[in-house]
Design a protein around this motif. Structure first.
Motif, PDB file in Angstrom:
ATOM      1  N   ASP A  52       0.854  -1.171   0.000  1.00 62.51           N
ATOM      2  CA  ASP A  52       0.000   0.000   0.000  1.00 62.51           C
ATOM      3  C   ASP A  52       0.897   1.229   0.000  1.00 62.51           C
ATOM      4  OD1 ASP A  52      -2.201  -1.631   0.218  1.00 62.51           O
ATOM      5  OD2 ASP A  52      -2.368  -1.399   2.396  1.00 62.51           O
ATOM      6  N   VAL A  53       0.342   2.362  -0.394  1.00 67.71           N
ATOM      7  CA  VAL A  53       1.034   3.640  -0.239  1.00 67.71           C
ATOM      8  C   VAL A  53       0.252   4.440   0.792  1.00 67.71           C
ATOM      9  CG1 VAL A  53       1.777   5.762  -1.361  1.00 67.71           C
ATOM     10  CG2 VAL A  53       1.910   3.601  -2.587  1.00 67.71           C
ATOM     11  N   ARG A  54       0.940   4.925   1.812  1.00 69.42           N
ATOM     12  CA  ARG A  54       0.278   5.622   2.914  1.00 69.42           C
ATOM     13  C   ARG A  54       0.897   7.010   3.134  1.00 69.42           C
ATOM     14  NH1 ARG A  54      -2.998   2.473   6.293  1.00 69.42           N
ATOM     15  NH2 ARG A  54      -3.061   0.273   5.708  1.00 69.42           N
ATOM     16  N   TYR A  55       0.132   7.864   3.825  1.00 68.44           N
ATOM     17  CA  TYR A  55       0.565   9.241   4.082  1.00 68.44           C
ATOM     18  C   TYR A  55       0.314   9.585   5.536  1.00 68.44           C
ATOM     19  CZ  TYR A  55       0.294  14.344   4.293  1.00 68.44           C
ATOM     20  OH  TYR A  55       0.470  15.658   4.669  1.00 68.44           O
ATOM     21  N   GLY A  56       1.239  10.319   6.132  1.00 63.57           N
ATOM     22  CA  GLY A  56       1.070  10.876   7.463  1.00 63.57           C
ATOM     23  C   GLY A  56       1.777  12.215   7.521  1.00 63.57           C
ATOM     24  N   SER A  57       1.589  12.959   8.600  1.00 63.68           N
ATOM     25  CA  SER A  57       2.212  14.278   8.650  1.00 63.68           C
ATOM     26  C   SER A  57       2.440  14.747  10.080  1.00 63.68           C
ATOM     27  CB  SER A  57       1.348  15.314   7.918  1.00 63.68           C
ATOM     28  OG  SER A  57       0.134  15.546   8.625  1.00 63.68           O
ATOM     29  N   TYR A  58       3.355  15.724  10.190  1.00 58.67           N
ATOM     30  CA  TYR A  58       3.586  16.478  11.416  1.00 58.67           C
ATOM     31  C   TYR A  58       3.060  17.890  11.209  1.00 58.67           C
ATOM     32  CZ  TYR A  58       7.027  12.963  12.964  1.00 58.67           C
ATOM     33  OH  TYR A  58       7.661  11.810  13.358  1.00 58.67           O
ATOM     34  N   ALA A  59       2.195  18.371  12.096  1.00 58.35           N
ATOM     35  CA  ALA A  59       1.772  19.761  12.080  1.00 58.35           C
ATOM     36  C   ALA A  59       2.888  20.628  12.673  1.00 58.35           C
ATOM     37  CB  ALA A  59       0.481  19.931  12.879  1.00 58.35           C
ATOM     38  N   PRO A  60       2.823  21.958  12.511  1.00 60.64           N
ATOM     39  CA  PRO A  60       3.879  22.815  13.061  1.00 60.64           C
ATOM     40  C   PRO A  60       4.128  22.623  14.553  1.00 60.64           C
ATOM     41  CG  PRO A  60       2.524  24.062  11.532  1.00 60.64           C
ATOM     42  CD  PRO A  60       1.858  22.728  11.692  1.00 60.64           C
ATOM     43  N   ASP A  61       3.089  22.213  15.306  1.00 60.31           N
ATOM     44  CA  ASP A  61       3.257  21.991  16.751  1.00 60.31           C
ATOM     45  C   ASP A  61       3.631  20.555  17.087  1.00 60.31           C
ATOM     46  OD1 ASP A  61       0.938  20.647  16.212  1.00 60.31           O
ATOM     47  OD2 ASP A  61      -0.295  21.691  17.694  1.00 60.31           O
ATOM     48  N   LEU A  62       4.017  19.755  16.083  1.00 60.48           N
ATOM     49  CA  LEU A  62       4.444  18.366  16.217  1.00 60.48           C
ATOM     50  C   LEU A  62       3.292  17.389  16.384  1.00 60.48           C
ATOM     51  CD1 LEU A  62       7.674  18.633  18.409  1.00 60.48           C
ATOM     52  CD2 LEU A  62       7.537  18.063  15.986  1.00 60.48           C
ATOM     53  N   THR A  63       2.042  17.849  16.295  1.00 59.38           N
ATOM     54  CA  THR A  63       0.914  16.928  16.295  1.00 59.38           C
ATOM     55  C   THR A  63       0.988  16.053  15.043  1.00 59.38           C
ATOM     56  OG1 THR A  63      -0.476  18.531  17.452  1.00 59.38           O
ATOM     57  CG2 THR A  63      -1.599  16.731  16.307  1.00 59.38           C
TER      58      THR A  63
END
Length: 245
Positions: free
Chosen positions: A168-179
């Motif tokens: 699978d191809v998956r996506y995740g992220s860090y918000a500016p506050d590290l959330t």
């Protein structure tokens, strides 16, 4: 070319490249290809530009360090600034999100790690923050980039145990506050695409149109599924149904 990178900085083009033996060099060119400076020696680093300066990240023994760099190869901190990490790392990658620097990397223990740096390359955080996807089997070939609104986005191939099932191809992220946000399925690999010599046909459903089924799908929807699948695979498309003509 492996390790070759070209980056815009203050209206010029800075090119970094390996020279062999573990060494790196850089040159600065005008936009019409005229050499303005260099070659200059650089650490064996992963560089990125924010338009006015570079940030490089490289290993020193088992740890990695970072430093800003101007367009003529002058490092802000020649020996690099130590980056606090909690685990061993693979391929630390610098990212500029429009406000601050980030460094993100893959950990064999905690998944993805990231840390924020100020404009001068100094760590903002005392330790990196981990992003361990809930459904991850094995993170493969992660790619990092700036997240809209600030922060870092990560896309990776989610390798299945034993390498039997497709990725699978998956996506995740860090918000500016590290959330952290994720993990979101971007796409699922189709076995028919990966193994055309094995998969001789593709079924879009099984007993899904008869009224007593527990997974009823309208006939119109099944026809739409057939058309979608036919656009991406070459094998014949079928549907398994013995109860509805």
């Amino acid at each position: 070319l492996l390790g070759f990178r070209a980056m815009g900085i203050d209206g010029d083009l800075v090119v970094t490249y390996p020279t062999g033996g573990g060494f790196y060099e850089g040159r600065r060119f005008s936009t019409d290809g005229v050499l303005l400076s260099g070659p200059f020696s650089l650490p064996t680093a992963n560089f990125i530009s924010n338009g006015s300066t570079l940030l490089g990240v490289w290993f020193v023994s088992a740890d990695f360090v970072a430093s800003t760099c101007d367009k003529d190869g002058n490092l802000g901190t020649p020996g690099g600034i130590p980056i606090p990490t909690t685990t061993a790392s693979f391929s630390p990658t610098p990212v500029w999100d429009g406000t601050r620097w980030w460094i993100a990397w893959q950990s064999p223990i905690t998944g993805i790690e990231a840390i924020r740096l100020d404009i001068n390359g100094n760590p903002i955080d005392a330790q990196s923050t981990s992003f361990d996807p809930t459904f991850e089997n094995f993170i493969s070939t992660p790619v990092y980039g700036a997240r809209p609104g600030g922060g870092v986005g990560v896309v990776w191939a989610d390798r299945r145990v034993g390498g039997v099932e497709p990725n699978d191809v998956r996506y995740g992220s860090y918000a500016p506050d590290l959330t952290t946000t994720g993990d979101i399925v971007v796409s699922r690999a189709a076995p028919a695409q990966l193994y055309p010599e094995i998969v001789f046909s593709v079924s879009v459903g099984n007993e899904a149109t008869v009224d007593w089924t527990d997974h009823l799908v309208p006939v119109e929807a099944l026809i739409d599924y057939v058309r979608r699948v036919k656009r991406v695979v070459k094998q014949p498309i079928t549907f398994c149904e013995n109860y509805v003509p």
